[in-house]
Design a protein around this motif. Structure first.
Motif, PDB file in Angstrom:
ATOM      1  N   SER A 145       0.898  -1.242   0.050  1.00 18.21           N
ATOM      2  CA  SER A 145      -0.060   0.182  -0.018  1.00 18.21           C
ATOM      3  C   SER A 145       0.937   1.333   0.153  1.00 18.21           C
ATOM      4  O   SER A 145       0.448   2.228  -0.649  1.00 18.21           O
ATOM      5  N   ASP A 146       1.959   0.939   0.617  1.00 16.91           N
ATOM      6  CA  ASP A 146       3.095   2.406   0.489  1.00 16.91           C
ATOM      7  C   ASP A 146       3.354   2.586  -0.832  1.00 16.91           C
ATOM      8  O   ASP A 146       3.634   3.881  -1.110  1.00 16.91           O
ATOM      9  N   GLU A 198      -0.591   0.857 -15.097  1.00 12.80           N
ATOM     10  CA  GLU A 198       0.086  -0.361 -14.715  1.00 12.80           C
ATOM     11  C   GLU A 198      -0.007  -0.360 -13.118  1.00 12.80           C
ATOM     12  O   GLU A 198       0.042  -1.766 -12.578  1.00 12.80           O
ATOM     13  N   LEU A 199       0.301   0.600 -12.523  1.00 10.02           N
ATOM     14  CA  LEU A 199       0.401   0.748 -10.955  1.00 10.02           C
ATOM     15  C   LEU A 199      -0.955   0.287 -10.600  1.00 10.02           C
ATOM     16  O   LEU A 199      -0.955  -0.436  -9.444  1.00 10.02           O
ATOM     17  N   LEU A 200      -2.075   0.886 -11.093  1.00  8.44           N
ATOM     18  CA  LEU A 200      -3.273   0.389 -10.480  1.00  8.44           C
ATOM     19  C   LEU A 200      -3.710  -1.022 -10.760  1.00  8.44           C
ATOM     20  O   LEU A 200      -4.180  -1.420  -9.738  1.00  8.44           O
ATOM     21  N   THR A 201      -3.311  -1.598 -11.793  1.00  9.21           N
ATOM     22  CA  THR A 201      -3.630  -3.103 -11.859  1.00  9.21           C
ATOM     23  C   THR A 201      -2.809  -3.907 -11.126  1.00  9.21           C
ATOM     24  O   THR A 201      -3.128  -4.817 -10.587  1.00  9.21           O
ATOM     25  N   VAL A 202      -1.500  -3.397 -10.769  1.00  8.29           N
ATOM     26  CA  VAL A 202      -0.587  -4.177  -9.857  1.00  8.29           C
ATOM     27  C   VAL A 202      -1.150  -3.998  -8.500  1.00  8.29           C
ATOM     28  O   VAL A 202      -1.113  -5.082  -7.712  1.00  8.29           O
ATOM     29  N   ILE A 207      -2.920  -5.900  -3.823  1.00  9.37           N
ATOM     30  CA  ILE A 207      -3.741  -5.307  -2.537  1.00  9.37           C
ATOM     31  C   ILE A 207      -5.066  -5.734  -2.355  1.00  9.37           C
ATOM     32  O   ILE A 207      -5.553  -6.296  -1.173  1.00  9.37           O
ATOM     33  N   GLY A 208      -5.652  -5.701  -3.751  1.00 10.22           N
ATOM     34  CA  GLY A 208      -6.895  -6.316  -3.674  1.00 10.22           C
ATOM     35  C   GLY A 208      -7.927  -5.291  -3.824  1.00 10.22           C
ATOM     36  O   GLY A 208      -7.539  -3.900  -3.790  1.00 10.22           O
TER      37      GLY A 208
END
Length: 208
Positions: A145-146, A198-202, A207-208
């Motif tokens: 999350s960080d 890509e960040l949001l996908t990962v 994280i879920g």
């Protein structure tokens, strides 16, 4: 120096009726915070045997994140200084034709500097976003999350900086400078869009 102020004093100054510090400095600060968070996730990964296979890559990300954080921290004050240079140029005398010409030249020079500074901030934020996205994917999952927040801060810093570039371009008369800068803006936005997605996908996967 803004970066030497207590946080509460900085916030008080930011919320005052003084036009600086303003959005440009905050964009740089957002990028610097993103660099710090990215570095934290790296340090929580380096030395952890669970992530032995990525130690070298994470160590390299850490070094770059620390460097970018320092550069962006300097830009917090530099952006305010650039704004003050513009204001100083506008206050130059304009009684004679020579003074008018000198004032115009000083304004144009200061405006270009005021556009170049946030453009550099945007470029640094783009690099931090890439680093945050990578460490989110391979770093300590307990700090995922960080890493995600780091990426979002870098994304916000980039777009905040570009707003400051664009608003300054409107006062710059050098057509070639404007065209080159607009091309860079387009490139940064396209790269940011890809990295942000890509960040949001990962983040959704990790994280879920």
């Amino acid at each position: 120096m803004l970066m030497q102020m207590k946080l509460t004093d900085f916030l008080e100054e930011l919320g005052s009726n003084s036009p600086a510090p303003g959005g440009g400095s905050i964009a740089a600060l957002a990028g610097s915070l993103a660099g710090s968070l990215t570095a934290m996730v790296c340090r929580l990964t380096v030395g952890n045997s669970k992530y032995a296979e990525v130690q070298g890559e994470v160590a390299a990300i850490l070094a770059e994140a620390d460097s970018l954080r320092s550069v962006l921290a300097r830009y917090v004050d530099a952006d305010t200084e650039a704004f003050n240079e513009v204001m100083a140029a506008y206050k130059l005398p304009k009684t004679t034709e020579e003074e008018k010409a000198a004032r115009t030249a000083a304004i144009q020079h200061a405006m270009q500097q005021a556009a170049n500074l946030p453009l550099a901030v945007a470029e640094c934020c783009l690099k931090v976003l890439a680093l945050a996205g990578r460490v989110l994917a391979i770093g300590n999952a307990n700090a995922a999350s960080d890493a995600a927040v780091a990426g979002l801060m870098a994304h916000a810093g980039l777009h905040g900086a570009l707003f400051n570039v664009k608003i300054n371009l409107g006062s710059i008369k050098d057509g070639a400078f404007v065209t080159v800068t607009q091309t860079k803006i387009k490139e940064f936005v396209e790269q940011d869009s890809k990295l942000h997605t890509e960040l949001l996908t990962v983040a959704g996967r990790v994280i879920g």
